[in-house]
Design an enzyme around this catalytic site. Sequence first.
Site: not given
Ligand code: C6P
Length: 417
Positions: A134, A211, A214, A375
């Site tokens: 991401h 990370d 997910q 993203c």
């Molecule tokens: N993915 C998706 O629709 P935040 O925005 O900080 O809570 O998470 C960011 C993020 C980081 N790593 C991974 C693997 C993610 O999936 C996400 C957020 C959402 O897939 C929003 S783009």
Amino acid sequence: MSATASLAAPRPAFDAARVRRDFPILEQRVNGRPLVYLDSAASGQRPLPVLRAVERYETHCHANVHRGVHALSQAATEAFEGARERVRRFINAASVREIVFVRGTTEAINLVAQSFGRPRLAPGEEILITALEHHANIVPWQMVCEQTGATLKVAPIDRRGELVLDRFLELLSPRTRVVAVAQVSNALGTVLPVKQITDAAHARGAVVLIDGAQAIPHSRIDVRELGCDFYAFSGHKLYGPTGIGVLYGREELLAAMPPWQGGGDMIRTVSFEKTTYNDLPWKFEAGTPNISGAVGLAAAMDYVKDLGLAAIAGHEQRLLELATAGLARIAGIRIIGTAVRKASVLSFTMEGCHPHDLGTILDAEGVAIRTGHHCAMPVMTFFDIPATARASFGCYNTEEDVEALLAALAKAREVFG
Ligand code: C6P
């Protein structure tokens, strides 16, 4: 269930229809149809116990934390620090000093990049990520590379969306200082072998950030079993509030890192000559924190623990299999991400129909999916597509939801010929 094997765990019975009743938002109709929410990978919905915990806190306990001697401030501090202890238990960290509250995964990774990476990295040193990350696990490292002269290395994926582990291991070198990988890809659903990655990185002397954005809603995470140095996740993907997340960091590392933001709460003493910093974890929590968010997150953790993460994961896997088989029967559908081990994320394209148009057609049927690059633009570039449609399943989704998705896609197929 082990930290990495949970997605393949045996499948206890799971009453999704009952679980669904805990989520009042799902009772509504959208565009005249019952809502079918298939966008949990973007943000999960909140169950009543979370909504009530937040309401209770806001109604009876709210004041600023750590600062007041009055009863409300003490109640708020207890609620906030109590939530930290529940997070510690949820991921089996050794100490609450290792649990830093942040806004979400993005902020957690930026914190590590700026506070761990920036002071230590030098030209010639390397950060190793993968091609399925991401943007939140790419851009902070690009920024720190610009700031320090370090180099970003990217381990490739294959046509199934799997990490090419051999190449990853080859890219790990004595110059690698940081390895930062997703446990589950948000765009492809791929589950990465993070324990193996962590062990290999440690053998080379690199520090590992996972990370977990997910992974956290689908698998039991035990940071000590994983052995990682940092683990980042967001509350809102775990059926908790937005604006709250967690950075787990090994105490020894956090203790040696400088604060990254200055302000109230992160200091012990301030004078114009010299400021001294607070203990862990508050050293990294400048300013008034998201107190009700932490309370809601802890309630969400209790909620999924009660349902059982193995049971949730098993149920979601069944939905994923049903949906995958159903998609294969619709002409012109191409599934993007066919890894052997996948979480309940299903990305696809439909020939002759832009994913955004597909999303609009499905929305008219009450089916909420996500469309776009998620993203993860480098993933789209790799598969040579501008975007995908993505359905993702949570604990409240049912087989009827999968049927609604398939019916709506069949309708879209008719529209686009
Ligand atoms: N993915 C998706 O629709 P935040 O925005 O900080 O809570 O998470 C960011 C993020 C980081 N790593 C991974 C693997 C993610 O999936 C996400 C957020 C959402 O897939 C929003 S783009």
